[in-house]
Design an enzyme around this catalytic site. Structure first.
Site, PDB file in Angstrom:
ATOM      1  N   GLU A  80      66.452  25.903  39.311  1.00  0.00           N
ATOM      2  CA  GLU A  80      65.943  26.889  38.844  1.00  0.00           C
ATOM      3  C   GLU A  80      65.040  26.643  37.571  1.00  0.00           C
ATOM      4  OE1 GLU A  80      64.314  31.125  39.099  1.00  0.00           O
ATOM      5  OE2 GLU A  80      64.115  29.105  39.954  1.00  0.00           O
ATOM      6  N   ASP A 108      69.266  27.662  43.363  1.00  0.00           N
ATOM      7  CA  ASP A 108      69.198  27.555  41.793  1.00  0.00           C
ATOM      8  C   ASP A 108      69.962  26.476  41.318  1.00  0.00           C
ATOM      9  OD1 ASP A 108      67.747  29.944  41.749  1.00  0.00           O
ATOM     10  OD2 ASP A 108      69.501  30.864  42.332  1.00  0.00           O
TER      11      ASP A 108
END
Length: 252
Positions: A80, A108
């Site tokens: 992310e 992420d």
């Protein structure tokens, strides 16, 4: 809200959030709630990774002070915060190196100890509701899901919370602090309520007198970060409809 975000978050996080919104054609001066949401999610991802390493024996350890003599590997790969091209490059590299199954959606983080991708969620709603929504979307047993709320609740796949209790407590404390600081400034209600957010968006458009320069079409694209955070205050269809309703200039 924009002033609060710049005061509350690390400049690096703010810069990454600005780039993410710019990449998807979103104006942070108008969509300030999204700006705050992206920053919040980024910070949680970074805090999740902070201080966690793997030693020479392959054990997960927590080190708060860097020891230049220690042969340590970061436990988590942060995906992310990268632009989409670079993020997928990192994911592909991890899959080629570890043999992990390539996820359908950008995750992420990657956990080198447990050898799994992680999807982080932050919500103001009931954590189990958001968890089920996330699980139904991902539909993969190979991506671990971990949801945090602003009230200190959390939920994770198979009740496996990955991190030690102290590390998770830091994240929960930070989220609670963000909530309190927003509330103290009268920003919390508009951050989590579609009705209040609509009023704030209308106020932003009016105060900045942006009507003449507004685009005539509404972007339907949703940034990677907002796939996680958008449910905190409204879904993408409502966002697009809301934005469209305010893109009409008043008749002269």
């Amino acid at each position: 809200m924009e002033d609060f975000v710049r005061q509350c978050f690390n400049p690096m996080i703010v810069e990454l959030a600005e780039k993410a919104m710019k990449e998807y054609g979103e104006d942070l001066k108008i969509e300030t709630n999204k700006f705050a949401a992206i920053c919040t999610h980024l910070e949680v991802c970074f805090m999740y990774s902070d201080f966690h390493f793997i030693n020479e024996q392959g054990e997960s350890i927590v080190v708060e002070l860097d020891d230049p003599n220690a042969l340590l590997k970061h436990r988590f790969e942060i995906i992310e915060g990268r632009d989409r091209t670079m993020a997928w490059t990192v994911v592909n590299s991890i899959c080629n190196t570890t043999g992990a199954e390539k996820p359908k959606f950008l995750p992420d983080l990657y956990d080198y100890k447990e050898n799994r991708f992680i999807e982080i969620g932050v919500t103001r709603r009931e954590v189990h509701i958001y968890y089920l929504e996330k699980a139904n979307k991902i539909k993969s047993e190979n991506t671990h899901i971990h949801i945090f709320s602003f009230t200190g609740e959390e939920m994770a796949t198979k009740a496996d919370y990955t991190l030690d209790e102290e590390s998770r407590a830091r994240i929960k404390t930070r989220l609670f602090t963000i909530r309190q600081e927003m509330a103290n400034r009268g920003l919390w209600d508009s951050f989590v309520s579609p009705k209040e957010a609509k009023k704030q968006l209308k106020k932003n458009l009016k105060s900045q007198e942006l009507c003449a320069g507004l685009p005539t079409k509404v972007s339907r694209r949703t940034s990677p970060a907002l796939r996680i955070l958008e449910p905190m205050w409204m879904d993408s269809n409502r966002t697009a409809a809301l934005r469209a309703s305010f893109l009409k200039c008043p008749k002269k």
